[in-house]
Design a protein around this motif. Structure first.
Motif, short mmCIF file in Angstrom:
data_model
loop_
_atom_site.label_atom_id
_atom_site.label_comp_id
_atom_site.label_asym_id
_atom_site.label_seq_id
_atom_site.Cartn_x
_atom_site.Cartn_y
_atom_site.Cartn_z
N ARG A 1 -22.31 18.28 -27.51
CA ARG A 1 -21.91 19.13 -28.55
C ARG A 1 -20.59 18.49 -29.21
NH1 ARG A 1 -17.32 21.56 -30.29
NH2 ARG A 1 -16.91 22.30 -28.39
N ASP A 2 -19.54 18.55 -28.36
CA ASP A 2 -18.26 18.03 -29.01
C ASP A 2 -18.07 16.59 -28.98
OD1 ASP A 2 -15.35 17.66 -29.78
OD2 ASP A 2 -14.75 19.28 -28.85
N HIS B 1 -21.18 30.18 -26.47
CA HIS B 1 -19.87 29.91 -26.50
C HIS B 1 -19.51 30.24 -28.01
CE1 HIS B 1 -16.52 26.27 -26.49
NE2 HIS B 1 -16.13 27.38 -26.89
N SER C 1 -13.66 31.32 -27.05
CA SER C 1 -12.57 30.22 -27.08
C SER C 1 -11.81 30.73 -28.33
CB SER C 1 -13.06 28.92 -27.64
OG SER C 1 -13.69 28.33 -26.47
N MET D 1 -9.77 29.09 -30.85
CA MET D 1 -9.56 27.81 -30.99
C MET D 1 -8.04 27.37 -31.68
SD MET D 1 -11.65 25.16 -33.41
CE MET D 1 -11.54 25.63 -35.00
N ASN E 1 -11.95 30.32 -22.57
CA ASN E 1 -11.67 29.11 -22.82
C ASN E 1 -10.15 28.85 -23.25
OD1 ASN E 1 -11.85 26.11 -22.90
ND2 ASN E 1 -12.72 26.22 -24.91
N PRO F 1 -8.54 26.12 -25.59
CA PRO F 1 -8.62 24.73 -26.18
C PRO F 1 -7.44 24.25 -26.65
CG PRO F 1 -9.95 26.45 -27.26
CD PRO F 1 -9.10 27.29 -26.54
N THR G 1 -6.90 22.08 -29.16
CA THR G 1 -7.77 21.63 -30.00
C THR G 1 -7.37 20.10 -30.67
OG1 THR G 1 -8.39 23.65 -30.50
CG2 THR G 1 -9.03 22.08 -32.23
N HIS H 1 -10.37 23.15 -22.52
CA HIS H 1 -10.73 22.02 -23.27
C HIS H 1 -9.60 21.40 -24.15
CE1 HIS H 1 -14.18 21.05 -26.53
NE2 HIS H 1 -13.08 20.71 -27.12
N HIS I 1 -8.00 18.04 -26.02
CA HIS I 1 -8.52 16.78 -26.60
C HIS I 1 -7.53 15.71 -26.36
CE1 HIS I 1 -11.91 17.43 -29.22
NE2 HIS I 1 -11.72 18.79 -28.97
#
Ligand code: KIV
Ligand code: ZN
Length: 494
Positions: free
Chosen positions: A13-14, A93, A135, A137, A163, A165, A167, A194, A196
């Motif tokens: 997905r990501d 999700h 999530s 975001m 979650n 994130p 981001t 999550h 990045h």
């Protein structure tokens, strides 16, 4: 007993959001099967509302009967959630942004509106009897009180996992630790993170979150994902297992091959110096390191981490400073017996390749030795190359002329071919008058990479019922092919 950490894989997905990556349904299915064999807990298979193709891929993966939970992504909107439900996912999700930047510029919504959308999305998923992961975001740039309010709301609506994130990869480990500790005060369900990698902090932030109480981590194979990518699965898992003493379900011996599969499927190669799965992750240069590793690998490898744990191989790279003893030890380890003279010649070859800037790894050394040992038995050789000339002209077929000793007699021939290797082999066949020698297989390895890599050619040649394998190693690919072919020919017609 150490706490078990759940691995949520978002490669499909990501990871698929990596610029330049688009996976077909077949490729996604193959990767999903590999992830399942790797024993990730959750596979985020895609974003069904994003395209028909992704919907179909997610549905196929959800119905493969995998051991892993198959998850689909959905905005906090009923049509997106419906797509996930229609795709038969086991876990939805759903996400909506909570940061002031996203509320104002991306969505044009108030905090109250977003809160209501988040809670009703989770309600909607739960109403369909499906597990829900929520999530918020851009959580790490959100107002913490508002973030808590949203998390408490979705938890009340039945979210099974929340979650947090990072981001845009804005966090650093201390800050991530503090945030997760703070969120733990109000979140009683599983906390997932999550992260990045915009500042190269994704793995460290993920691990800091685990220390603070997160019990699930979102990762991607080879660190794939939007922009600089997501936290890398291989690094997070091995650090959890070895440095943090936390258990995962991951079958670590599958890590290397899964990384290679994802490399092939996505076309995105990992850097050679990438931890755990990079070409150099277990490679040792000559000198002190090679010497130490030859005696005991742990001298220059992390304690507790061995290449076989992740299904990789240790490589000893011999460079121009290599000593005769280093080469001797390595040959012994490879089970290759050489005389003192041969050892000197092999060492000189390694040094001269080093002077040309080439790295000689284990496989190269074996090939150099094989080549030398093959050439040493000259008295038994029927065919010997005296000279080879190649003529390459743009727009014309290459032409090769060879001067060959066949059983001591000089023979010459000139032939063309589709490429220089083909031309050279045709000329050899012509000169020895054995046109029925067939090249059945041809395999070229440029083991150490780069345009000046050492060429290692392995072939299978046959003449009637007789078949043999042969190998040739040289800096030049045509010469490596010719050496391999002559080695094969000598075996076939002796
Ligand atoms: O980076 C992000 O915030 C995401 C969410 C959909 C979790 O990918
Ligand atoms: Zn993301």
């Amino acid at each position: 007993m150490p706490r078990k950490i759940k691995i949520f894989d978002t490669t499909l997905r990501d990871g698929e959001q990596t610029p330049g990556v688009a996976l077909t349904a077949d490729k996604k299915t193959e990767i999903a099967r590999a992830l399942d064999e790797l024993k990730v807990d959750i596979i985020e298979a895609g974003f069904p509302a994003s395209s028909d193709g992704d919907f179909k891929s997610v549905k196929t993966i959800a119905n493969l009967g995998l051991d892993a939970t198959v998850c689909g992504l959905a905005r906090a909107l009923k049509p997106d959630i419906d797509k996930c439900i229609d795709a038969d996912v086991h876990l939805v999700h759903t996400f909506i942004s909570t940061s002031p930047q996203h509320l104002k510029y991306q969505m044009g919504k108030t905090e109250e509106e977003v809160y209501a959308m988040a809670v009703s999305a989770v309600d909607y998923v739960k109403d369909h009897g499906i597990d829900c992961l929520f999530s918020p975001m851009d959580a790490t740039r959100s107002n913490v009180d508002y973030l808590k309010k949203v998390c408490i709301g979705v938890q009340g609506a039945g979210a099974k996992i929340i979650n947090i994130p990072d981001t845009v990869g804005q966090m650093y480990p201390h800050a991530m630790y503090d945030l997760i500790k703070e969120m733990r005060k109000v979140i009683t369900v599983d906390i997932d993170v999550h992260c990045h990698n915009d500042f190269g902090m994704a793995v460290a932030n993920t691990l800091a979150s685990v220390e603070a109480g997160a019990n699930q981590v979102q990762v991607a194979v080879n660190g794939l994902g939007e922009r600089a990518g997501n936290a890398d699965l291989e690094q997070v898992v091995m650090a959890l297992e070895i440095l943090y003493g936390r258990k995962t379900r991951i079958k670590t011996e599958n890590i290397y091959k899964t990384s290679k599969l994802v490399e092939r499927m996505t076309g995105i190669r990992v850097m050679p110096n990438f931890p755990i799965v990079g070409d150099n992750a277990f490679a040792h240069e000559s000198g002190i390191h090679t010497h130490g590793v030859l005696k005991k690998a742990e001298t220059f490898e992390p304690t507790g981490l061995t290449p076989d744990m992740v299904g990789a191989k240790r490589k000893l790279v011999l460079g121009k400073h290599v000593g005769i003893h280093g080469v001797e030890a390595k040959l012994k380890e490879l089970g290759i017996d050489v005389s003192k003279e041969q050892l000197k010649e092999i060492t000189n070859k390694v040094k001269s390749l080093g002077d040309l800037g080439k790295r000689v790894v284990e496989d190269d050394l074996a090939a150099i030795a094989d080549d030398l040992l093959g050439r040493d038995s000259k008295e038994k050789r029927f065919v010997e190359l005296a000279d080879l000339e190649l003529n390459l002209k743009f727009g014309r077929k290459p032409v090769a002329s060879v001067d060959i000793l066949v059983n001591g007699k000089r023979k010459k021939a000139t032939e063309e071919g589709v490429g220089p290797v083909d031309a050279a082999l045709n000329a050899i066949r012509g000169a020895i008058g054995e046109k029925d020698i067939r090249l059945d297989e041809y395999h070229l390895d440029a083991i150490t990479g780069g345009s000046n890599a050492l060429a290692d050619v392995t072939i299978r040649v046959s003449k009637g019922e007789k078949v043999t394998m042969a190998r040739g190693v040289h800096e030049d690919v045509v010469m490596a092919s010719v050496i391999a072919f002559l080695n094969g020919v000598n075996r076939l017609i002796k």
